[in-house]
Design a protein around this motif. Structure first.
Motif, PDB file in Angstrom:
ATOM      1  N   MET A   1       0.859  -1.062  -0.014  1.00 63.55           N
ATOM      2  CA  MET A   1      -0.147  -0.086   0.056  1.00 63.55           C
ATOM      3  C   MET A   1       0.723   1.178  -0.112  1.00 63.55           C
ATOM      4  N   LYS A   2       0.328   2.132  -0.829  1.00 57.42           N
ATOM      5  CA  LYS A   2       1.282   3.473  -0.748  1.00 57.42           C
ATOM      6  C   LYS A   2       0.749   4.294   0.276  1.00 57.42           C
ATOM      7  N   LYS A   3       1.975   4.725   0.903  1.00 53.66           N
ATOM      8  CA  LYS A   3       1.795   5.779   2.079  1.00 53.66           C
ATOM      9  C   LYS A   3       0.898   7.063   1.786  1.00 53.66           C
ATOM     10  N   LYS A   4       0.241   7.521   2.635  1.00 54.91           N
ATOM     11  CA  LYS A   4      -0.538   8.831   2.384  1.00 54.91           C
ATOM     12  C   LYS A   4       0.682   9.988   2.929  1.00 54.91           C
ATOM     13  N   LEU A   5       0.627  10.955   1.833  1.00 55.19           N
ATOM     14  CA  LEU A   5       1.529  12.219   2.030  1.00 55.19           C
ATOM     15  C   LEU A   5       0.882  13.244   2.103  1.00 55.19           C
ATOM     16  N   THR A   6       1.457  14.212   3.103  1.00 56.89           N
ATOM     17  CA  THR A   6       0.921  15.513   3.496  1.00 56.89           C
ATOM     18  C   THR A   6       1.470  16.476   2.303  1.00 56.89           C
ATOM     19  N   ILE A   7       0.909  17.687   2.052  1.00 54.27           N
ATOM     20  CA  ILE A   7       1.467  18.494   1.059  1.00 54.27           C
ATOM     21  C   ILE A   7       2.899  18.827   0.965  1.00 54.27           C
ATOM     22  N   ASP A   8       3.648  18.945   2.133  1.00 59.49           N
ATOM     23  CA  ASP A   8       4.793  18.972   2.236  1.00 59.49           C
ATOM     24  C   ASP A   8       5.649  17.612   1.792  1.00 59.49           C
ATOM     25  N   GLU A   9       5.184  16.623   2.190  1.00 61.61           N
ATOM     26  CA  GLU A   9       5.517  15.228   1.570  1.00 61.61           C
ATOM     27  C   GLU A   9       5.554  15.284   0.154  1.00 61.61           C
ATOM     28  N   GLN A  10       4.448  15.672  -0.321  1.00 61.48           N
ATOM     29  CA  GLN A  10       4.194  15.579  -1.876  1.00 61.48           C
ATOM     30  C   GLN A  10       5.210  16.362  -2.679  1.00 61.48           C
ATOM     31  N   ILE A  11       5.637  17.643  -2.143  1.00 63.00           N
ATOM     32  CA  ILE A  11       6.385  18.467  -2.618  1.00 63.00           C
ATOM     33  C   ILE A  11       7.911  17.770  -2.606  1.00 63.00           C
ATOM     34  N   GLU A  12       8.297  17.079  -1.556  1.00 67.19           N
ATOM     35  CA  GLU A  12       9.643  16.226  -1.446  1.00 67.19           C
ATOM     36  C   GLU A  12       9.354  15.311  -2.243  1.00 67.19           C
ATOM     37  N   ASP A  13       8.451  14.388  -2.607  1.00 72.76           N
ATOM     38  CA  ASP A  13       8.255  13.252  -3.354  1.00 72.76           C
ATOM     39  C   ASP A  13       8.554  13.786  -4.976  1.00 72.76           C
ATOM     40  N   LEU A  14       7.933  14.849  -5.248  1.00 74.36           N
ATOM     41  CA  LEU A  14       8.198  15.383  -6.596  1.00 74.36           C
ATOM     42  C   LEU A  14       9.864  15.693  -6.852  1.00 74.36           C
ATOM     43  N   LYS A  15      10.403  16.338  -5.800  1.00 77.06           N
ATOM     44  CA  LYS A  15      11.784  16.589  -5.797  1.00 77.06           C
ATOM     45  C   LYS A  15      12.534  15.413  -6.169  1.00 77.06           C
ATOM     46  N   LYS A  16      12.110  14.458  -5.212  1.00 75.63           N
ATOM     47  CA  LYS A  16      13.139  13.331  -5.445  1.00 75.63           C
ATOM     48  C   LYS A  16      12.865  12.697  -6.911  1.00 75.63           C
ATOM     49  N   LYS A  17      11.721  12.687  -7.502  1.00 74.55           N
ATOM     50  CA  LYS A  17      11.467  12.352  -8.820  1.00 74.55           C
ATOM     51  C   LYS A  17      11.947  13.337  -9.885  1.00 74.55           C
ATOM     52  N   GLY A  18      12.679  14.338  -9.390  1.00 76.37           N
ATOM     53  CA  GLY A  18      13.442  15.129 -10.597  1.00 76.37           C
ATOM     54  C   GLY A  18      12.694  16.457 -10.800  1.00 76.37           C
ATOM     55  N   VAL A  19      11.414  16.571 -10.379  1.00 74.72           N
ATOM     56  CA  VAL A  19      10.613  17.956 -10.601  1.00 74.72           C
ATOM     57  C   VAL A  19      11.241  19.186 -10.007  1.00 74.72           C
ATOM     58  N   THR A  20      11.356  20.179 -10.681  1.00 71.36           N
ATOM     59  CA  THR A  20      12.048  21.429 -10.213  1.00 71.36           C
ATOM     60  C   THR A  20      11.008  22.525  -9.858  1.00 71.36           C
ATOM     61  N   PHE A  21      11.549  23.371  -8.968  1.00 74.21           N
ATOM     62  CA  PHE A  21      10.423  24.569  -8.612  1.00 74.21           C
ATOM     63  C   PHE A  21      11.160  25.757  -8.916  1.00 74.21           C
ATOM     64  N   GLU A  22      11.414  25.895 -10.078  1.00 73.03           N
ATOM     65  CA  GLU A  22      12.070  27.305 -10.578  1.00 73.03           C
ATOM     66  C   GLU A  22      11.417  28.413 -11.027  1.00 73.03           C
ATOM     67  N   ILE A  23      10.075  28.059 -11.649  1.00 70.77           N
ATOM     68  CA  ILE A  23       9.338  29.054 -12.308  1.00 70.77           C
ATOM     69  C   ILE A  23       8.335  29.432 -10.962  1.00 70.77           C
ATOM     70  N   MET A  24       7.682  28.245 -10.402  1.00 69.75           N
ATOM     71  CA  MET A  24       6.701  28.435  -9.265  1.00 69.75           C
ATOM     72  C   MET A  24       7.562  27.956  -8.021  1.00 69.75           C
ATOM     73  N   SER A  25       7.585  28.694  -7.021  1.00 71.05           N
ATOM     74  CA  SER A  25       8.346  28.237  -5.779  1.00 71.05           C
ATOM     75  C   SER A  25       7.615  27.044  -5.096  1.00 71.05           C
ATOM     76  N   GLU A  26       8.145  26.440  -4.156  1.00 68.88           N
ATOM     77  CA  GLU A  26       7.848  25.390  -3.337  1.00 68.88           C
ATOM     78  C   GLU A  26       6.647  25.945  -2.434  1.00 68.88           C
ATOM     79  N   GLU A  27       6.704  27.194  -1.948  1.00 71.32           N
ATOM     80  CA  GLU A  27       5.388  27.522  -1.275  1.00 71.32           C
ATOM     81  C   GLU A  27       4.215  27.913  -2.326  1.00 71.32           C
ATOM     82  N   GLU A  28       4.645  28.456  -3.546  1.00 75.35           N
ATOM     83  CA  GLU A  28       3.600  28.674  -4.266  1.00 75.35           C
ATOM     84  C   GLU A  28       2.735  27.344  -4.928  1.00 75.35           C
TER      85      GLU A  28
END
Length: 325
Positions: A1-28
């Motif tokens: 079963m996949k783990k439930k993620l908070t929004i902060d954890e979702q951002i971290e998951d995307l970063k681990k997969k190579g998604v960048t946040f240069e145009i939109m900041s992590e806070e945005e």
């Protein structure tokens, strides 16, 4: 079963997969995921980007690209749903008109044959009479009738059920019709109405293994040789979403060709042309986001080519029909 993620954890998951946040900041990005769209849906658009086999990360994927695809998808779904509703209304109007001129049909006989072919539909109508919905009064009014008239029945049927009735009627009397294309429009209508992601699987089309393209539709599009290459036509007409969108475009422009509906047709096509093809349109607003993505760029050229072809044909006084029925 996949783990439930908070929004902060979702951002971290995307970063681990190579998604960048240069145009939109992590806070945005966090605000967007909280108020505008949810993670599972937004992440589905990442399927349009290749993954580096060496590190398992997406290649050239910025969070803002996913946001833009989700917005374009939303706008397109609204246009598609409006077109599908127009098609449904015109088909019902045309069928009832044809039936009124058919001396062999009284409006009750075809309903008997329909209920015989699709017995569960009558049960569903009786259930509507006992439930709270927009057609429950009409269903209740006719629930005790031994016979239904077709002009009442069309108001009680879903689009999918109406397609069954429409197909049965025109086959019964061997009349020209659009039955070959209506399943495509039904699938697209349902996808748009249920907010399914239309642009999330350009690289790996959904339902491709179970899908069969309509040869007559492919042949009809072959006339757009100047706007679309043979390779592009062959490729994208094998993709369910693209095939069904072309079916909707052709049926829509044929059905609304008559003078009484032409203004509505032209208004819709102007909206689509602006949306896809013009510099001030929504699709090209952030075109630099997708210029390096060959999958998205090629798909865009195909769709814009179809719309340009239709736009040109609609203004050609010698043009008659997109589909032979």
């Amino acid at each position: 079963m996949k783990k439930k993620l908070t929004i902060d954890e979702q951002i971290e998951d995307l970063k681990k997969k190579g998604v960048t946040f240069e145009i939109m900041s992590e806070e945005e990005a966090k605000k967007f995921l909280r108020y505008n769209n949810y993670y599972f849906k937004l992440k589905s658009y990442a399927k349009n980007y290749p993954i580096n086999p060496k590190n398992g990360k997406y290649v050239n994927l910025e969070f803002a690209y996913l946001v833009e695809l989700s917005k374009l998808d939303m706008y397109l779904r609204k246009i598609i749903l409006g077109m599908c509703l127009d098609v449904e209304h015109i088909l019902k109007t045309r069928m009832l008109y044809d039936l009124s001129r058919n001396e062999k049909e009284d409006g009750y006989n075809i309903v008997k044959k329909y209920f015989w072919a699709y017995p569960n539909t009558k049960i569903e109508i009786l259930q509507k009479a006992d439930s709270y919905n927009f057609t429950s009064d009409l269903a209740e009014k006719h629930s005790l009738d031994e016979e239904y008239s077709v002009w009442n029945l069309v108001e009680l049927l879903s689009f999918g059920k109406f397609v069954e009735l429409y197909t049965l009627y025109y086959q019964e009397y061997n009349l020209s019709n659009y039955s070959d294309y209506l399943q495509s429009i039904k699938f697209l209508r349902n996808a748009a109405a249920h907010s399914n992601c239309l642009m999330s699987s350009i690289m790996k089309p959904k339902g491709e293994k179970k899908f069969r393209k309509t040869i007559k539709l492919t042949n009809a599009l072959s006339k757009a040789q100047k706007e679309i290459s043979l390779h592009a036509r062959s490729k994208y007409m094998s993709y369910p979403a693209f095939h069904d969108f072309v079916a909707l475009l052709f049926v829509y422009n044929d059905l609304l060709k008559e003078a009484a509906n032409r203004n509505m047709r032209d208004k819709t096509m102007d909206e689509l042309y602006h949306f896809f093809c013009e510099k001030g349109g929504r699709v090209l607003k952030c075109k630099e986001y997708f210029e390096k993505n060959q999958v998205i760029a090629e798909a865009y050229r195909f769709i814009s080519g179809v719309i340009q072809y239709i736009k040109g044909q609609n203004s050609n006084p010698k043009h008659k029909w997109y589909l032979k029925i």
